[in-house]
Design a protein around this motif. Sequence first.
Motif, mmCIF file in Angstrom:
data_model
loop_
_atom_site.group_PDB
_atom_site.id
_atom_site.type_symbol
_atom_site.label_atom_id
_atom_site.label_comp_id
_atom_site.label_asym_id
_atom_site.label_seq_id
_atom_site.Cartn_x
_atom_site.Cartn_y
_atom_site.Cartn_z
ATOM 1 N N GLU A 255 103.995 -9.721 95.284
ATOM 2 C CA GLU A 255 103.861 -8.350 95.800
ATOM 3 C C GLU A 255 102.402 -8.030 96.118
ATOM 4 O O GLU A 255 102.110 -7.390 97.138
ATOM 5 C CB GLU A 255 104.414 -7.358 94.779
ATOM 6 N N GLN A 256 101.480 -8.460 95.249
ATOM 7 C CA GLN A 256 100.053 -8.244 95.514
ATOM 8 C C GLN A 256 99.596 -9.009 96.747
ATOM 9 O O GLN A 256 98.756 -8.536 97.514
ATOM 10 C CB GLN A 256 99.233 -8.670 94.291
ATOM 11 N N THR A 257 100.173 -10.188 96.953
ATOM 12 C CA THR A 257 99.856 -10.972 98.147
ATOM 13 C C THR A 257 100.319 -10.238 99.402
ATOM 14 O O THR A 257 99.618 -10.207 100.413
ATOM 15 C CB THR A 257 100.541 -12.351 98.069
ATOM 16 N N GLY A 258 101.513 -9.652 99.322
ATOM 17 C CA GLY A 258 102.023 -8.881 100.454
ATOM 18 C C GLY A 258 101.148 -7.689 100.765
ATOM 19 O O GLY A 258 100.888 -7.379 101.934
ATOM 20 N N LEU A 259 100.667 -6.990 99.733
ATOM 21 C CA LEU A 259 99.795 -5.831 99.948
ATOM 22 C C LEU A 259 98.473 -6.250 100.593
ATOM 23 O O LEU A 259 97.882 -5.488 101.351
ATOM 24 C CB LEU A 259 99.516 -5.142 98.606
ATOM 25 N N ALA A 260 98.034 -7.473 100.286
ATOM 26 C CA ALA A 260 96.784 -7.982 100.868
ATOM 27 C C ALA A 260 96.990 -8.548 102.274
ATOM 28 O O ALA A 260 96.027 -8.896 102.951
ATOM 29 C CB ALA A 260 96.187 -9.062 99.959
#
Length: 254
Positions: free
Chosen positions: A162-167
């Motif tokens: 999820e953090q990768t998607g936000l980035a």
Amino acid sequence: MLKRQVPFVMVDIAVIDDEEHLDIYDKMVFMIINRYAGNEDGKAWPSRPTIAKKARCSVDRVDKSIKNLMRLGLVRKEPRKKENGSNHSNVYEIPPMISSIPVSGFVPEQVAAAPKEEEKKISIYEVFYQTFGKVETPIQTQSMMQFQQEGLSDDLIIYGLEQTGLAGANFRYAEKIFHSWVKDGIRTIEQAKAAEQKYQELKKRPNRNQVPSKPMPEWLKEEEKKDDPKLNDFDQTAEEEANQKWLQELLKQG
């Protein structure tokens, strides 16, 4: 009207259109079992690795999808044994007609009572698809399974995706996150958030070695010259040379 001349498989519209009970993996596993099932009895016995290979997912994900399909009455499973007593591939049976989901009268009692919490829990592979818009490759599946073996929980891997998607980054970015968590002993989402907060605080601290953005004031340059012994020695030598030159001129005149 032209008829199709190549082998094909029919999939119930209720399965394709479902948006409530089935995810993309459930549908893929169902279609693969359906592809092997005969038209007369609706039975098939592909191995779990075969299903996983064609569905482009892990065997564990196949097991989870089959369990969900059984709970909804879309598939029945019957274990098989070889002559020597070892396990053989399961026999799967698909109902003759699926007009709605769940399928009434085709749900085993022991599977129908699946806990609601498990139904709502989202999987790593669902989050992967939501994050990157595509199904993970076998190599990416193996990578995530390796991180699981190294101690990262499903919830922590999901958080990293999820953090990768936000980035707006790719899976390589997620792998770097997972590597750092394994190395630093991070095993919970709370620990991951604390590490991120600490990193952001360190970024805000001024760097003493950083070059000033504004030019140094002239008065500060002069003060530095006074304190610089090399500059002082240079000024003293120049003054002595000037005095010697003045004395020589004075002697000539005399």
